[in-house]
Design a protein around this motif. Sequence first.
Motif, PDB file in Angstrom:
ATOM      1  N   MET A   1      13.574 -54.005 -17.600  1.00  0.00           N
ATOM      2  CA  MET A   1      13.243 -52.701 -17.035  1.00  0.00           C
ATOM      3  C   MET A   1      11.747 -52.562 -16.820  1.00  0.00           C
ATOM      4  N   TRP A   2      10.998 -53.604 -16.988  1.00  0.00           N
ATOM      5  CA  TRP A   2       9.551 -53.532 -16.765  1.00  0.00           C
ATOM      6  C   TRP A   2       9.264 -53.153 -15.319  1.00  0.00           C
ATOM      7  N   PHE A   3       8.360 -52.184 -15.114  1.00  0.00           N
ATOM      8  CA  PHE A   3       7.911 -51.864 -13.767  1.00  0.00           C
ATOM      9  C   PHE A   3       7.111 -53.042 -13.226  1.00  0.00           C
ATOM     10  N   LYS A   4       7.351 -53.378 -11.962  1.00  0.00           N
ATOM     11  CA  LYS A   4       6.643 -54.503 -11.349  1.00  0.00           C
ATOM     12  C   LYS A   4       5.391 -54.060 -10.595  1.00  0.00           C
ATOM     13  N   ASN A   5       5.409 -52.824 -10.092  1.00  0.00           N
ATOM     14  CA  ASN A   5       4.291 -52.307  -9.301  1.00  0.00           C
ATOM     15  C   ASN A   5       4.014 -50.871  -9.718  1.00  0.00           C
ATOM     16  N   LEU A   6       2.748 -50.480  -9.724  1.00  0.00           N
ATOM     17  CA  LEU A   6       2.411 -49.131 -10.155  1.00  0.00           C
ATOM     18  C   LEU A   6       1.528 -48.397  -9.150  1.00  0.00           C
ATOM     19  N   ILE A 119      24.532 -48.991   1.579  1.00  0.00           N
ATOM     20  CA  ILE A 119      23.743 -49.727   0.586  1.00  0.00           C
ATOM     21  C   ILE A 119      22.985 -48.708  -0.261  1.00  0.00           C
ATOM     22  N   ARG A 120      22.810 -49.013  -1.524  1.00  0.00           N
ATOM     23  CA  ARG A 120      22.120 -48.095  -2.444  1.00  0.00           C
ATOM     24  C   ARG A 120      20.862 -48.767  -2.976  1.00  0.00           C
ATOM     25  N   SER A 121      19.799 -47.999  -3.044  1.00  0.00           N
ATOM     26  CA  SER A 121      18.539 -48.478  -3.620  1.00  0.00           C
ATOM     27  C   SER A 121      17.969 -47.382  -4.518  1.00  0.00           C
ATOM     28  N   ARG A 122      16.956 -47.733  -5.292  1.00  0.00           N
ATOM     29  CA  ARG A 122      16.351 -46.742  -6.175  1.00  0.00           C
ATOM     30  C   ARG A 122      14.869 -47.036  -6.348  1.00  0.00           C
ATOM     31  N   THR A 123      14.132 -45.988  -6.652  1.00  0.00           N
ATOM     32  CA  THR A 123      12.727 -46.085  -7.015  1.00  0.00           C
ATOM     33  C   THR A 123      12.570 -45.340  -8.334  1.00  0.00           C
ATOM     34  N   SER A 124      11.948 -45.984  -9.304  1.00  0.00           N
ATOM     35  CA  SER A 124      11.828 -45.374 -10.626  1.00  0.00           C
ATOM     36  C   SER A 124      10.411 -44.884 -10.895  1.00  0.00           C
ATOM     37  N   ALA A 125      10.328 -43.918 -11.789  1.00  0.00           N
ATOM     38  CA  ALA A 125       9.032 -43.380 -12.212  1.00  0.00           C
ATOM     39  C   ALA A 125       9.058 -43.128 -13.703  1.00  0.00           C
ATOM     40  N   GLY A 131      -0.274 -38.620 -22.447  1.00  0.00           N
ATOM     41  CA  GLY A 131      -1.434 -39.215 -21.793  1.00  0.00           C
ATOM     42  C   GLY A 131      -1.788 -38.542 -20.478  1.00  0.00           C
ATOM     43  N   GLY A 132      -0.823 -37.781 -19.925  1.00  0.00           N
ATOM     44  CA  GLY A 132      -1.072 -37.098 -18.664  1.00  0.00           C
ATOM     45  C   GLY A 132      -0.940 -37.992 -17.455  1.00  0.00           C
ATOM     46  N   TRP A 133      -0.019 -38.967 -17.515  1.00  0.00           N
ATOM     47  CA  TRP A 133       0.131 -39.920 -16.424  1.00  0.00           C
ATOM     48  C   TRP A 133       1.510 -39.846 -15.781  1.00  0.00           C
ATOM     49  N   LEU A 134       1.535 -40.169 -14.497  1.00  0.00           N
ATOM     50  CA  LEU A 134       2.778 -40.417 -13.777  1.00  0.00           C
ATOM     51  C   LEU A 134       2.651 -41.790 -13.133  1.00  0.00           C
ATOM     52  N   PHE A 135       3.588 -42.683 -13.442  1.00  0.00           N
ATOM     53  CA  PHE A 135       3.592 -44.030 -12.870  1.00  0.00           C
ATOM     54  C   PHE A 135       4.820 -44.174 -11.982  1.00  0.00           C
ATOM     55  N   ILE A 136       4.638 -44.608 -10.757  1.00  0.00           N
ATOM     56  CA  ILE A 136       5.754 -44.836  -9.847  1.00  0.00           C
ATOM     57  C   ILE A 136       5.851 -46.326  -9.556  1.00  0.00           C
ATOM     58  N   ASP A 137       7.021 -46.889  -9.807  1.00  0.00           N
ATOM     59  CA  ASP A 137       7.266 -48.315  -9.572  1.00  0.00           C
ATOM     60  C   ASP A 137       7.711 -48.497  -8.129  1.00  0.00           C
ATOM     61  N   ALA A 138       6.756 -48.762  -7.245  1.00  0.00           N
ATOM     62  CA  ALA A 138       7.070 -48.899  -5.821  1.00  0.00           C
ATOM     63  C   ALA A 138       6.187 -49.970  -5.198  1.00  0.00           C
ATOM     64  N   GLY A 139       6.791 -50.758  -4.316  1.00  0.00           N
ATOM     65  CA  GLY A 139       6.038 -51.804  -3.644  1.00  0.00           C
ATOM     66  C   GLY A 139       5.277 -51.312  -2.432  1.00  0.00           C
ATOM     67  N   SER A 140       5.583 -50.091  -1.966  1.00  0.00           N
ATOM     68  CA  SER A 140       4.911 -49.553  -0.784  1.00  0.00           C
ATOM     69  C   SER A 140       4.564 -48.090  -1.014  1.00  0.00           C
ATOM     70  N   LYS A 143       7.537 -45.562  -0.260  1.00  0.00           N
ATOM     71  CA  LYS A 143       8.515 -45.329  -1.324  1.00  0.00           C
ATOM     72  C   LYS A 143       7.939 -44.429  -2.414  1.00  0.00           C
ATOM     73  N   ALA A 144       6.667 -44.646  -2.739  1.00  0.00           N
ATOM     74  CA  ALA A 144       6.033 -43.796  -3.749  1.00  0.00           C
ATOM     75  C   ALA A 144       5.969 -42.350  -3.267  1.00  0.00           C
ATOM     76  N   GLU A 145       5.646 -42.162  -1.987  1.00  0.00           N
ATOM     77  CA  GLU A 145       5.557 -40.806  -1.424  1.00  0.00           C
ATOM     78  C   GLU A 145       6.930 -40.137  -1.373  1.00  0.00           C
ATOM     79  N   ASP A 146       7.985 -40.934  -1.112  1.00  0.00           N
ATOM     80  CA  ASP A 146       9.344 -40.375  -1.113  1.00  0.00           C
ATOM     81  C   ASP A 146       9.685 -39.795  -2.482  1.00  0.00           C
ATOM     82  N   LEU A 147       9.419 -40.573  -3.529  1.00  0.00           N
ATOM     83  CA  LEU A 147       9.725 -40.086  -4.884  1.00  0.00           C
ATOM     84  C   LEU A 147       8.834 -38.895  -5.233  1.00  0.00           C
ATOM     85  N   MET A 148       7.566 -38.990  -4.890  1.00  0.00           N
ATOM     86  CA  MET A 148       6.649 -37.902  -5.193  1.00  0.00           C
ATOM     87  C   MET A 148       7.097 -36.607  -4.518  1.00  0.00           C
ATOM     88  N   GLY A 149       7.466 -36.715  -3.233  1.00  0.00           N
ATOM     89  CA  GLY A 149       7.901 -35.530  -2.509  1.00  0.00           C
ATOM     90  C   GLY A 149       9.134 -34.897  -3.133  1.00  0.00           C
TER      91      GLY A 149
END
Length: 303
Positions: A1-6, A119-125, A131-140, A143-149
């Motif tokens: 479950m390690w995030f690959k991209n932040l 087809i199903r896909s997911r983006t995790s955060a 600590g006051g952080w939000l990390f989004i695991d997205a390669g682009s 995708k990060a903006e989709d989850l953020m929105g």
Amino acid sequence: MWFKNLFIYRLNNWTDTAETLDDKLAKDALAPCGGGDLMTRGWVPPKADGLPLVHSCGKHLLISLGMEKRLLPASVIKQFTAARVADIEEREGYKPGRKQVKEIKEAVTTELIPRAFVIRSRTSAWLDPVGGWLFIDAGSATKAEDLMGQLLKSVAGLSVTPLRTTVSPSTAMTNWLVDGDSPRQFSVDQDCELRGRGEQAATVRYVKHALDSDEIVRHIKGGKVVTRLAMTWADRVSFTLHENLQIKKIAPLDVLKETADNDPDSDAFDTDVALMTGELPKLLDALVQALEGEMVTPAQKVA
């Protein structure tokens, strides 16, 4: 479950608990694609066993945005449209005009959507309220903006800002290679990218190449800057730092893998989450320090 991209953001006014966040996300849970839907988007459980929409690990909260999309290639629509147009020409004796062809294409698309594969896909955060952080695991960024929105829609009043540092990653990475001296707790690995300035600037990439060579220094003195650099933190996590402060290709090293393997009876997902949420904030703190601290935004000052 390690995030690959932040993609890394600051949480400026977080007040939710795991329970209140779960209630809010439930209102926007993923609904399956209906007969006429090309795509649906909504929250899904981070863990495959279908437990709550918010997975807790201590104070850390893990969430996932799911998407169902019907696979309907443009080439298939074009093929069926052409066949429909040819049939009209043969039966009616005239060639359909542009407007009619457009209407035929729309009708064909409507007919094909229910028959298309889903087809199903997911983006995790991962949210770190302490600590006051939000990390989004997205390669682009998309995708990060989709989850953020979707998160801003589900959690009314939430405010986030991208992480900014006093020294830009590009400036720091360039200096590290010129000086041949990596910051404390970090070591430079063997991959990097250098880019010149200007619209048609040249780009040079090195893969599995020693980066302490005179050749790289010449590129830098010739006006190129480092835009991404592979590094290792504390002999525990390897990653690639990009000029926009995105961290990619994150991988736990053997010392952490051995820790995960010590308890064969533990849940692999929970073990990974615990290790990730324990290690990556330390990496980030060290990286921000190496970039001479965080640049505080007006939104953070208000918070």
